[in-house]
Design a protein around this motif. Structure first.
Motif, PDB file in Angstrom:
ATOM      1  N   ILE A 107       0.856  -1.183   0.000  1.00 46.16           N
ATOM      2  CA  ILE A 107       0.000   0.000   0.000  1.00 46.16           C
ATOM      3  C   ILE A 107       0.894   1.235   0.000  1.00 46.16           C
ATOM      4  CG2 ILE A 107      -1.734   1.316   1.285  1.00 46.16           C
ATOM      5  CD1 ILE A 107      -2.808  -1.401   2.263  1.00 46.16           C
ATOM      6  N   ILE A 108       0.553   2.188  -0.863  1.00 48.12           N
ATOM      7  CA  ILE A 108       1.299   3.438  -0.975  1.00 48.12           C
ATOM      8  C   ILE A 108       0.457   4.546  -0.348  1.00 48.12           C
ATOM      9  CG2 ILE A 108       2.278   5.125  -2.593  1.00 48.12           C
ATOM     10  CD1 ILE A 108       2.520   2.701  -4.580  1.00 48.12           C
ATOM     11  N   THR A 109       1.116   5.427   0.382  1.00 48.35           N
ATOM     12  CA  THR A 109       0.426   6.601   0.897  1.00 48.35           C
ATOM     13  C   THR A 109       1.154   7.859   0.425  1.00 48.35           C
ATOM     14  OG1 THR A 109       1.698   6.599   2.964  1.00 48.35           O
ATOM     15  CG2 THR A 109      -0.411   5.458   2.988  1.00 48.35           C
ATOM     16  N   ARG A 110       0.367   8.869   0.142  1.00 49.24           N
ATOM     17  CA  ARG A 110       0.881  10.232  -0.006  1.00 49.24           C
ATOM     18  C   ARG A 110       0.427  10.936   1.253  1.00 49.24           C
ATOM     19  NH1 ARG A 110      -0.584  13.946  -2.735  1.00 49.24           N
ATOM     20  NH2 ARG A 110      -2.699  13.335  -3.183  1.00 49.24           N
ATOM     21  N   SER A 111       1.349  11.573   1.945  1.00 54.61           N
ATOM     22  CA  SER A 111       0.980  12.193   3.213  1.00 54.61           C
ATOM     23  C   SER A 111       1.768  13.473   3.426  1.00 54.61           C
ATOM     24  CB  SER A 111       1.228  11.212   4.369  1.00 54.61           C
ATOM     25  OG  SER A 111       2.606  10.918   4.478  1.00 54.61           O
ATOM     26  N   GLN A 136       5.065   7.141   0.823  1.00 57.55           N
ATOM     27  CA  GLN A 136       5.483   5.993   1.632  1.00 57.55           C
ATOM     28  C   GLN A 136       4.951   4.696   1.039  1.00 57.55           C
ATOM     29  OE1 GLN A 136       3.413   8.309   4.053  1.00 57.55           O
ATOM     30  NE2 GLN A 136       5.020   8.996   5.421  1.00 57.55           N
ATOM     31  N   PHE A 137       5.793   3.681   1.082  1.00 51.76           N
ATOM     32  CA  PHE A 137       5.434   2.341   0.643  1.00 51.76           C
ATOM     33  C   PHE A 137       5.416   1.446   1.874  1.00 51.76           C
ATOM     34  CE2 PHE A 137       7.247   4.456  -2.918  1.00 51.76           C
ATOM     35  CZ  PHE A 137       6.647   3.941  -4.047  1.00 51.76           C
ATOM     36  N   PHE A 138       4.282   0.851   2.144  1.00 54.19           N
ATOM     37  CA  PHE A 138       4.144  -0.109   3.232  1.00 54.19           C
ATOM     38  C   PHE A 138       4.028  -1.490   2.613  1.00 54.19           C
ATOM     39  CE2 PHE A 138       2.659   3.766   5.200  1.00 54.19           C
ATOM     40  CZ  PHE A 138       3.004   3.651   6.542  1.00 54.19           C
ATOM     41  N   PHE A 148       8.823  -0.405   5.646  1.00 50.72           N
ATOM     42  CA  PHE A 148       8.326   0.959   5.503  1.00 50.72           C
ATOM     43  C   PHE A 148       9.384   1.707   4.706  1.00 50.72           C
ATOM     44  CE2 PHE A 148       8.539   5.340   7.230  1.00 50.72           C
ATOM     45  CZ  PHE A 148       7.291   5.791   6.859  1.00 50.72           C
ATOM     46  N   GLU A 149       8.990   2.201   3.549  1.00 59.46           N
ATOM     47  CA  GLU A 149       9.904   2.920   2.660  1.00 59.46           C
ATOM     48  C   GLU A 149       9.333   4.316   2.456  1.00 59.46           C
ATOM     49  OE1 GLU A 149      11.802   2.234  -1.807  1.00 59.46           O
ATOM     50  OE2 GLU A 149      10.659   0.642  -0.823  1.00 59.46           O
TER      51      GLU A 149
END
Length: 163
Positions: A107-111, A136-138, A148-149
């Motif tokens: 799952i990728i997040t933009r935060s 972020q790449f989870f 966590f990247e």
């Protein structure tokens, strides 16, 4: 759409019908909610075997971000402990977008974050205040964070934390 869950502001809805992805998204929200608050619970979200943190390259001015890959529990704790133990103040997270991958365990997040902390210990007693933006790449295994990247503006980070 704006929703606040445990102090984390979600600015968009995660759309997935995959139950594994939904559970992993809940872990991500909890991950962000525990920043500077509950280190033991934060670590309980991680896989038991060989977790990793992957960060972009930054200069030596940033105390704990000198290595691109922090693999294994000792390295992961060496990365996170100074954040949890030595930063005091506000570290608010806003999740702009949650992007489930084809694999529900990616799952990728933009935060973005609003940070206003006193950074003691290895940080050198600095007051740090800035708004960070991240991708972020989870990666998950059995409902736990395996890796966590995170990618962010390293020049901005060095300007805030650097000497």
């Amino acid at each position: 759409m704006e929703t606040v869950i445990n102090g984390v502001t979600l600015l968009s809805e995660a759309t997935t019908s995959n139950e594994t992805a939904r559970r992993n998204i809940d872990v991500i929200i909890e991950f962000f909610s525990l920043y500077l608050k509950d280190k033991d619970r934060f670590y309980s979200l991680w896989a038991d075997e060989d977790p990793s943190v992957i960060t972009p390259y930054v200069t030596g001015d940033v105390a704990v971000c000198q290595v691109g890959v922090h693999a294994g529990w000792e390295a992961v704790k060496a990365f996170w402990d100074p954040i949890h133990d030595d930063m005091h103040g506000t570290f608010d997270w806003f999740i702009d977008e949650i992007i489930p991958g084809e694999d529900p365990n990616v799952i990728i997040t933009r935060s973005h974050s609003n940070i206003d902390v006193q950074a003691d210990g290895i940080w050198g007693g600095k007051h740090v205040k800035y708004e960070g933006r991240y991708v972020q790449f989870f990666r998950f295994i059995d409902g736990k964070v395996k890796s966590f990247e995170e990618y962010y503006d390293t020049a901005q980070l060095n300007a805030a934390y650097g000497g």
